[in-house]
Design an enzyme around this catalytic site. Structure first.
Site, PDB file in Angstrom:
ATOM      1  N   ALA A 182      -0.174  -4.296  13.368  1.00  0.00           N
ATOM      2  CA  ALA A 182       0.031  -2.826  13.227  1.00  0.00           C
ATOM      3  C   ALA A 182       0.959  -2.268  14.353  1.00  0.00           C
ATOM      4  O   ALA A 182       0.716  -2.641  15.334  1.00  0.00           O
ATOM      5  CB  ALA A 182      -1.286  -2.016  12.955  1.00  0.00           C
ATOM      6  N   ARG A 193       0.390 -15.526  19.345  1.00  0.00           N
ATOM      7  CA  ARG A 193      -0.319 -16.892  19.457  1.00  0.00           C
ATOM      8  C   ARG A 193      -0.196 -17.634  17.982  1.00  0.00           C
ATOM      9  O   ARG A 193       0.274 -16.805  16.832  1.00  0.00           O
ATOM     10  CB  ARG A 193      -1.870 -16.851  19.564  1.00  0.00           C
ATOM     11  CG  ARG A 193      -2.570 -15.975  18.466  1.00  0.00           C
ATOM     12  CD  ARG A 193      -4.050 -15.841  19.168  1.00  0.00           C
ATOM     13  NE  ARG A 193      -4.853 -15.039  17.978  1.00  0.00           N
ATOM     14  CZ  ARG A 193      -5.494 -15.646  16.677  1.00  0.00           C
ATOM     15  NH1 ARG A 193      -5.064 -16.948  16.451  1.00  0.00           N
ATOM     16  NH2 ARG A 193      -6.077 -15.197  16.049  1.00  0.00           N
ATOM     17  N   HIS A 248      23.687   1.495  12.110  1.00  0.00           N
ATOM     18  CA  HIS A 248      24.703   2.432  12.333  1.00  0.00           C
ATOM     19  C   HIS A 248      25.315   2.163  13.603  1.00  0.00           C
ATOM     20  O   HIS A 248      24.873   1.422  14.530  1.00  0.00           O
ATOM     21  CB  HIS A 248      24.212   3.741  12.471  1.00  0.00           C
ATOM     22  CG  HIS A 248      23.214   4.159  11.058  1.00  0.00           C
ATOM     23  ND1 HIS A 248      24.086   4.729  10.160  1.00  0.00           N
ATOM     24  CD2 HIS A 248      22.258   4.236  11.151  1.00  0.00           C
ATOM     25  CE1 HIS A 248      23.307   5.222   9.272  1.00  0.00           C
ATOM     26  NE2 HIS A 248      21.947   4.948   9.936  1.00  0.00           N
ATOM     27  N   ARG A 303      13.704  -9.136  15.682  1.00  0.00           N
ATOM     28  CA  ARG A 303      14.076 -10.371  15.807  1.00  0.00           C
ATOM     29  C   ARG A 303      13.280 -11.447  14.898  1.00  0.00           C
ATOM     30  O   ARG A 303      12.238 -10.998  14.576  1.00  0.00           O
ATOM     31  CB  ARG A 303      13.972 -11.040  17.463  1.00  0.00           C
ATOM     32  CG  ARG A 303      12.697 -11.001  17.835  1.00  0.00           C
ATOM     33  CD  ARG A 303      12.394 -11.361  19.117  1.00  0.00           C
ATOM     34  NE  ARG A 303      12.761 -10.445  19.984  1.00  0.00           N
ATOM     35  CZ  ARG A 303      12.463 -10.150  21.185  1.00  0.00           C
ATOM     36  NH1 ARG A 303      11.691 -10.918  21.798  1.00  0.00           N
ATOM     37  NH2 ARG A 303      12.955  -8.960  21.740  1.00  0.00           N
ATOM     38  N   ASN A 311       0.785  -1.337  -0.037  1.00  0.00           N
ATOM     39  CA  ASN A 311       0.028   0.073   0.081  1.00  0.00           C
ATOM     40  C   ASN A 311       0.828   1.101   0.030  1.00  0.00           C
ATOM     41  O   ASN A 311       2.217   1.192  -0.175  1.00  0.00           O
ATOM     42  CB  ASN A 311      -0.848   0.076   1.177  1.00  0.00           C
ATOM     43  CG  ASN A 311      -2.276   0.645   0.893  1.00  0.00           C
ATOM     44  OD1 ASN A 311      -2.457   1.666   0.599  1.00  0.00           O
ATOM     45  ND2 ASN A 311      -3.262   0.094   1.269  1.00  0.00           N
TER      46      ASN A 311
END
Length: 196
Positions: free
Chosen positions: A159, A182, A114, A165, A84
């Site tokens: 969201a 879950r 960095h 990780r 989007n």
């Protein structure tokens, strides 16, 4: 070893002052600028520009402007790829998306990191670590995916998440930092009404 080769090998490299890399980014920025100014109805020109920007496209894809990336050549997208509005991919290292990946607005995929050391950072050094997104992944709005992360297939990233990780296959993961909430189950097919 060139600065580009250092970046691809996962070493600190001069991302800010190396003329070759600056030229590569300028070329990509010009192509992104042209893509972002295309009429939404001019899908033929959009596809032509995306093929000039991205390193590998497998099948049909949709990228909704505006779209930004650093080099483009390090980005590989699978079949039925969709973003989007306002997605940014900082592709100093390889960024690989599988098939059927859906990305909501305002997401960032950043292979760039960095140094914590101020001297190295002030010299323009960066690190670039690859990002991999599996097949059948949905990434919600305002998600940031950080260097070196792999997101498994059949996964949903909620969201606002900051993915720092690896996330396994077949889960809903959310938060800052992003964590598995879950597993996705057969019950999830019943979440929304279906009109037959």
């Amino acid at each position: 070893m060139t600065e580009w080769e250092k970046a691809q090998a996962g070493f600190l490299y001069d991302a800010n002052y190396e003329p070759e890399l600056i030229a590569m980014r300028k070329k990509c920025a010009d192509l992104c600028w042209e893509f972002n100014l295309c009429r939404p109805s001019d899908t033929e020109r959009q596809q032509e520009l995306l093929r000039a920007i991205l390193g590998e496209i497998k099948g049909s894809i949709t990228i909704t402007a505006p779209f930004y990336c650093d080099y483009g050549t390090n980005i590989s997208v699978g079949e039925n790829f969709y973003t989007n509005h306002n997605v940014t991919i900082l592709d100093g290292a390889k960024v690989t998306f599988g098939d059927n990946v859906f990305i909501a607005p305002d997401c960032v995929f950043s292979t760039a990191g960095h140094p914590l050391d101020t001297e190295q950072r002030n010299r323009g050094l960066e690190i670039a670590l690859p990002i991999t997104v599996g097949n059948h992944v949905w990434i919600g709005t305002h998600v940031s995916v950080l260097p070196g992360v792999t997101i498994g297939s059949n996964t949903v990233i909620g969201a606002g998440s900051v993915v720092n990780r690896d996330i396994p296959d077949g889960v809903v993961a959310v938060g800052n930092p992003c964590r598995v909430l879950r597993a996705i189950t057969e019950e999830d097919k019943k979440k929304y009404p279906v009109l037959d």
